[in-house]
Design an enzyme around this catalytic site. Structure first.
Site, mmCIF file in Angstrom:
data_model
loop_
_atom_site.group_PDB
_atom_site.id
_atom_site.type_symbol
_atom_site.label_atom_id
_atom_site.label_comp_id
_atom_site.label_asym_id
_atom_site.label_seq_id
_atom_site.Cartn_x
_atom_site.Cartn_y
_atom_site.Cartn_z
ATOM 1 N N ARG A 108 8.035 4.940 -5.560
ATOM 2 C CA ARG A 108 6.647 4.579 -5.282
ATOM 3 C C ARG A 108 6.578 3.105 -4.918
ATOM 4 O O ARG A 108 7.193 2.246 -5.568
ATOM 5 C CB ARG A 108 5.764 4.855 -6.502
ATOM 6 C CG ARG A 108 4.401 4.158 -6.431
ATOM 7 C CD ARG A 108 3.365 4.755 -7.339
ATOM 8 N NE ARG A 108 2.295 3.827 -7.681
ATOM 9 C CZ ARG A 108 1.388 3.347 -6.832
ATOM 10 N NH1 ARG A 108 1.432 3.680 -5.547
ATOM 11 N NH2 ARG A 108 0.457 2.514 -7.246
ATOM 12 N N ARG A 131 -0.645 3.269 5.066
ATOM 13 C CA ARG A 131 0.444 2.382 4.667
ATOM 14 C C ARG A 131 1.787 3.067 4.893
ATOM 15 O O ARG A 131 2.774 2.411 5.233
ATOM 16 C CB ARG A 131 0.288 1.963 3.205
ATOM 17 C CG ARG A 131 1.245 0.832 2.810
ATOM 18 C CD ARG A 131 0.917 0.288 1.434
ATOM 19 N NE ARG A 131 -0.370 -0.387 1.438
ATOM 20 C CZ ARG A 131 -1.131 -0.553 0.357
ATOM 21 N NH1 ARG A 131 -0.739 -0.089 -0.813
ATOM 22 N NH2 ARG A 131 -2.274 -1.193 0.446
ATOM 23 N N ARG A 166 -4.388 17.382 5.844
ATOM 24 C CA ARG A 166 -5.383 16.618 5.074
ATOM 25 C C ARG A 166 -5.312 15.121 5.354
ATOM 26 O O ARG A 166 -5.785 14.306 4.556
ATOM 27 C CB ARG A 166 -5.234 16.873 3.567
ATOM 28 C CG ARG A 166 -5.441 18.330 3.173
ATOM 29 C CD ARG A 166 -5.148 18.543 1.706
ATOM 30 N NE ARG A 166 -5.321 19.955 1.342
ATOM 31 C CZ ARG A 166 -6.224 20.410 0.462
ATOM 32 N NH1 ARG A 166 -7.048 19.575 -0.121
ATOM 33 N NH2 ARG A 166 -6.299 21.692 0.189
ATOM 34 N N ASP A 193 -4.431 -7.970 -7.038
ATOM 35 C CA ASP A 193 -5.606 -8.574 -7.656
ATOM 36 C C ASP A 193 -5.304 -8.842 -9.123
ATOM 37 O O ASP A 193 -4.328 -8.331 -9.667
ATOM 38 C CB ASP A 193 -6.840 -7.679 -7.503
ATOM 39 C CG ASP A 193 -6.627 -6.299 -8.084
ATOM 40 O OD1 ASP A 193 -7.067 -6.074 -9.221
ATOM 41 O OD2 ASP A 193 -6.018 -5.441 -7.411
ATOM 42 N N SER A 251 0.234 -1.094 -4.877
ATOM 43 C CA SER A 251 -0.415 -2.312 -5.343
ATOM 44 C C SER A 251 -0.859 -2.133 -6.783
ATOM 45 O O SER A 251 -0.940 -1.013 -7.293
ATOM 46 C CB SER A 251 -1.611 -2.654 -4.447
ATOM 47 O OG SER A 251 -2.524 -1.569 -4.408
ATOM 48 N N GLY A 257 0.457 5.144 -1.830
ATOM 49 C CA GLY A 257 -0.737 5.965 -1.986
ATOM 50 C C GLY A 257 -1.453 6.188 -0.660
ATOM 51 O O GLY A 257 -1.880 7.296 -0.339
ATOM 52 N N ARG A 311 -1.997 -8.861 1.836
ATOM 53 C CA ARG A 311 -1.361 -7.674 1.261
ATOM 54 C C ARG A 311 -0.182 -7.235 2.115
ATOM 55 O O ARG A 311 0.907 -6.978 1.613
ATOM 56 C CB ARG A 311 -2.367 -6.525 1.146
ATOM 57 C CG ARG A 311 -3.375 -6.699 0.043
ATOM 58 C CD ARG A 311 -4.263 -5.477 -0.086
ATOM 59 N NE ARG A 311 -5.282 -5.682 -1.106
ATOM 60 C CZ ARG A 311 -5.677 -4.759 -1.952
ATOM 61 N NH1 ARG A 311 -5.139 -3.555 -1.922
ATOM 62 N NH2 ARG A 311 -6.627 -5.010 -2.838
#
Length: 232
Positions: A87, A24, A43, A204, A90, A20, A217
């Site tokens: 994909r 990353r 963008r 989480d 997290s 996402g 992470r």
């Protein structure tokens, strides 16, 4: 025609890893790939292509949520002939035995979003992973002693829910965790007959309230990215 990706058609590989977060995507490309080239900055949604063990791989940020992700998936498939989308993201655990750092393979994706209810006139469509990608990832994890969990995930439109106990309804029906994109990816993959798989790292827990920090992470995501790349 693509309006959100500004790249020559041959700049993007047939296999795309899709986090996402565009930063990353940059981290994945710089950490795992060789001969990396950035093909998109429109963008701020960065996209990169490079080599992993000699195989050409692209990494494209999707933004958060189903609407943004489906835009990028649609353009990758229809404007750039992408045939495989993996994909990597997290998720928040819904089960007490799924803890921080665990890796989830999304076999299927439930959702509280309306896009498929609209598409199928209020019937329930069940988007699922590509069986071949799922089985390959399972075998790789088994052969390399990587602990994974496989099952149904929730692609939710609501990150901050007013009712903190809403997750318990999904958990009672065996949903493993929550994220925000997979149902859209799997639906488009089915529509256009391409392969898709989601791998998630638990960052989480809605059960315990625990969270990974930024450094944790990055460290825990390393195994997930390796599974994705080895099976791409």
């Amino acid at each position: 025609m693509s309006t959100h990706i500004d790249a020559p058609k041959n700049a993007i590989a047939s296999t795309v890893l899709m986090p996402g977060d565009p930063l990353r995507a940059k981290w994945i490309a710089e950490t795992f790939l060789e001969e990396v080239q950035c093909y998109n900055q429109v963008r701020g949604m960065l996209g990169f292509t490079g080599l992993y063990k000699g195989n050409r791989i692209s990494v494209q940020g999707s933004g958060m949520g189903i609407p943004s992700t489906m835009i990028y998936c649609h353009e990758l498939i229809n404007s750039y002939d992408v045939s495989k989308i993996i994909r990597v993201g997290s998720a928040g655990s819904y089960q007490k035995d799924i803890v921080l750092g665990d890796i989830i393979l999304a076999m299927s994706a439930s959702t509280d979003a309306a896009f498929n209810a609209i598409r199928f006139q209020n019937a329930t469509y069940a988007p699922t992973a590509s069986a071949s990608l799922l089985f390959k990832a399972m075998e790789y994890a088994k052969d390399n002693n990587i602990n994974i969990k496989i099952g149904n995930v929730l692609s939710t439109d609501t990150f901050y829910d007013d009712d903190k106990d809403t997750y318990k309804k999904w958990a009672a029906y065996g949903v493993l965790c929550a994220e925000m994109e997979t149902a859209g990816i799997y639906t488009l993959a089915a529509k256009y007959n391409i392969e898709a798989l989601t791998l998630l790292t638990i960052s989480d827990s809605l059960v315990t309230g625990e969270q990974l920090n930024h450094q944790q992470r990055e460290s825990s995501f390393h195994k997930m990215i390796t599974i994705a790349l080895e099976n791409s």
